[in-house]
Design a protein around this motif. Structure first.
Motif, short mmCIF file in Angstrom:
data_model
loop_
_atom_site.label_atom_id
_atom_site.label_comp_id
_atom_site.label_asym_id
_atom_site.label_seq_id
_atom_site.Cartn_x
_atom_site.Cartn_y
_atom_site.Cartn_z
N SER A 169 11.59 67.53 44.43
CA SER A 169 12.40 68.26 43.45
C SER A 169 12.11 67.72 42.05
CB SER A 169 13.89 68.12 43.77
OG SER A 169 14.17 68.51 45.10
N ILE A 170 12.52 68.51 41.05
CA ILE A 170 12.38 68.08 39.66
C ILE A 170 13.46 67.05 39.34
CG2 ILE A 170 12.66 68.81 37.26
CD1 ILE A 170 10.02 69.55 38.19
N SER A 171 13.10 66.00 38.66
CA SER A 171 14.07 64.96 38.28
C SER A 171 14.95 65.46 37.14
CB SER A 171 13.32 63.70 37.83
OG SER A 171 14.22 62.76 37.28
N PRO A 172 16.25 65.17 37.21
CA PRO A 172 17.16 65.57 36.13
C PRO A 172 17.08 64.62 34.92
CG PRO A 172 18.39 64.42 37.82
CD PRO A 172 16.97 64.53 38.33
N GLU A 173 16.33 63.55 35.05
CA GLU A 173 16.25 62.57 33.97
C GLU A 173 15.44 63.12 32.79
OE1 GLU A 173 14.56 59.05 35.62
OE2 GLU A 173 16.34 58.54 36.80
N GLU A 174 15.54 62.41 31.66
CA GLU A 174 14.78 62.79 30.48
C GLU A 174 13.28 62.68 30.76
OE1 GLU A 174 15.79 63.91 27.43
OE2 GLU A 174 17.77 64.09 28.35
N PRO A 175 12.47 63.52 30.12
CA PRO A 175 11.02 63.46 30.34
C PRO A 175 10.47 62.05 30.04
CG PRO A 175 11.61 65.45 29.14
CD PRO A 175 12.85 64.60 29.19
N VAL A 176 9.41 61.70 30.71
CA VAL A 176 8.80 60.39 30.50
C VAL A 176 7.72 60.49 29.43
CG1 VAL A 176 9.27 59.60 32.84
CG2 VAL A 176 7.12 60.78 32.34
N PHE A 177 7.31 59.35 28.93
CA PHE A 177 6.25 59.32 27.92
C PHE A 177 4.90 59.18 28.62
CE2 PHE A 177 3.36 56.90 25.21
CZ PHE A 177 3.34 57.70 24.08
N GLY A 178 3.91 59.88 28.12
CA GLY A 178 2.57 59.78 28.68
C GLY A 178 2.24 60.94 29.58
N GLN A 179 0.95 61.20 29.71
CA GLN A 179 0.48 62.33 30.50
C GLN A 179 0.42 61.96 31.98
OE1 GLN A 179 -3.36 63.71 29.30
NE2 GLN A 179 -3.36 65.50 30.63
N GLY A 180 0.87 62.90 32.84
CA GLY A 180 0.87 62.65 34.27
C GLY A 180 2.27 62.75 34.84
N VAL A 181 2.46 62.25 36.05
CA VAL A 181 3.76 62.37 36.71
C VAL A 181 4.24 61.02 37.24
CG1 VAL A 181 3.33 64.76 37.38
CG2 VAL A 181 2.72 62.91 38.95
N VAL A 182 5.57 60.92 37.38
CA VAL A 182 6.20 59.75 37.99
C VAL A 182 7.12 60.25 39.09
CG1 VAL A 182 7.70 57.76 37.66
CG2 VAL A 182 6.11 58.43 35.85
N ILE A 183 6.96 59.70 40.30
CA ILE A 183 7.77 60.10 41.46
C ILE A 183 8.74 58.97 41.81
CG2 ILE A 183 7.71 60.57 43.94
CD1 ILE A 183 6.75 62.94 42.59
N LYS A 184 10.02 59.33 42.05
CA LYS A 184 11.02 58.34 42.47
C LYS A 184 11.79 58.87 43.68
CE LYS A 184 11.99 56.26 37.94
NZ LYS A 184 13.06 55.94 36.95
N ASP A 185 12.35 57.92 44.44
CA ASP A 185 13.26 58.34 45.50
C ASP A 185 14.60 58.68 44.85
OD1 ASP A 185 13.89 55.59 44.91
OD2 ASP A 185 15.14 55.61 46.71
N PRO A 186 15.46 59.49 45.49
CA PRO A 186 16.73 59.92 44.88
C PRO A 186 17.60 58.76 44.42
CG PRO A 186 16.26 61.25 46.81
CD PRO A 186 15.23 60.15 46.79
N ALA A 187 17.53 57.62 45.09
CA ALA A 187 18.36 56.47 44.70
C ALA A 187 17.77 55.73 43.51
CB ALA A 187 18.51 55.52 45.88
N GLY A 188 16.54 56.01 43.18
CA GLY A 188 15.91 55.36 42.03
C GLY A 188 15.42 53.95 42.29
N ARG A 189 15.37 53.57 43.58
CA ARG A 189 14.94 52.20 43.90
C ARG A 189 13.41 52.09 43.97
NH1 ARG A 189 19.38 52.73 47.52
NH2 ARG A 189 17.91 53.30 49.17
N LEU A 190 12.77 53.17 44.39
CA LEU A 190 11.32 53.17 44.54
C LEU A 190 10.70 54.19 43.59
CD1 LEU A 190 11.11 53.15 48.46
CD2 LEU A 190 10.92 51.19 46.92
N SER A 191 9.51 53.90 43.13
CA SER A 191 8.83 54.84 42.25
C SER A 191 7.32 54.70 42.42
CB SER A 191 9.22 54.60 40.79
OG SER A 191 8.73 53.35 40.34
N PHE A 192 6.63 55.77 42.08
CA PHE A 192 5.17 55.76 42.11
C PHE A 192 4.70 56.40 40.80
CE2 PHE A 192 0.88 56.99 42.98
CZ PHE A 192 0.40 56.09 43.91
N ASP A 193 4.07 55.58 39.97
CA ASP A 193 3.61 56.03 38.65
C ASP A 193 2.21 56.61 38.79
OD1 ASP A 193 2.86 56.38 36.02
OD2 ASP A 193 3.78 54.52 35.34
N ASN A 194 2.09 57.90 38.52
CA ASN A 194 0.79 58.55 38.62
C ASN A 194 0.40 59.20 37.30
OD1 ASN A 194 -1.40 58.83 40.32
ND2 ASN A 194 -0.82 60.85 41.07
N ARG A 195 0.76 58.51 36.20
CA ARG A 195 0.35 58.99 34.89
C ARG A 195 -1.11 58.60 34.63
NH1 ARG A 195 5.52 56.86 31.55
NH2 ARG A 195 5.32 55.26 33.19
#
Length: 218
Positions: A169-195
């Motif tokens: 799903s699309i994250s409700p958080e503010e957009p991130v800086f930099g080109q690419g995507v960042v994936i997080k689990d719903p709890a926000g404990r894990l993330s995968f930076d693919n920028r």
């Protein structure tokens, strides 16, 4: 009564012989002195020559050692300098190519197929994260390109590659800086930076090898 003085019986010839004998002895003595002096002179010359030859030989050896030391120092410094120049050249080429890569990827945002690129990045990040549900975030421009179709296609890619069902799903958080995507689990404990910058860092060894083979290797 006065004694009568004995008269000399020597003749002029006797006097002449005596003088000649004295002169001969004097000449012999002079010759011996001259020969001795000449012998001493030759010995001194030989000693001086030997000393000079020894000095010259030592000077030659010293010069050879100094030249050899200078040559080694020069070869060493030259090798280091050439290696430094080569490394600097490689780094300049590497930096130049990476900068062109960044510019090229950045220009793709306006391309028609950029949604497909984002889809691949989202699927890759979701596989890397490894959770059943995840939220995707991106820059403000890219976030507008991520619709339901992109998310569904990314889910299908994850299923086909990892045989694992995932909900993205699309994250409700503010957009991130930099080109690419960042994936997080719903709890926000894990993330995968693919920028883009993280991807370049992640694959820098492969990128460097490709650049070296293409632009540097002779």
């Amino acid at each position: 009564m006065a004694r009568r003085q004995r008269e000399s019986t020597a003749t002029p010839e006797d006097d002449k012989s005596l003088v000649n004998a004295i002169l001969h002895d004097a000449e012999e003595e002079a010759r011996r002195i001259a020969e001795k002096a000449e012998k001493q002179r030759k010995q001194k010359l030989e000693t001086a020559a030997a000393t000079e030859e020894h000095i010259l030989e030592e000077a030659r050896k010293t010069a050879e050692r100094q030249i050899d030391a200078l040559k080694k120092a020069f070869d060493s410094s030259t090798t280091v300098a050439l290696r430094r120049i080569k490394l600097n050249s490689e780094e300049r080429i590497y930096s130049y190519v990476l900068e062109r890569v960044r510019e090229k990827i950045k220009s793709l945002i306006s391309a028609k197929n950029y949604r497909e690129i984002l889809t691949q990045w989202i699927a890759e990040a979701a596989i890397g994260l490894g959770t059943e549900k995840c939220l995707v975030n991106a820059s403000e421009t890219e976030k507008k390109l991520i619709g339901d179709k992109v998310l569904k296609t990314a889910e299908d890619i994850v299923l086909n590659i990892s045989n694992r069902q995932v909900e993205i799903s699309i994250s409700p958080e503010e957009p991130v800086f930099g080109q690419g995507v960042v994936i997080k689990d719903p709890a926000g404990r894990l993330s995968f930076d693919n920028r883009v910058e993280t991807r370049i860092e992640r694959y820098q060894d492969k990128i460097r090898k490709l650049i070296y083979k293409q632009f540097i290797e002779e």
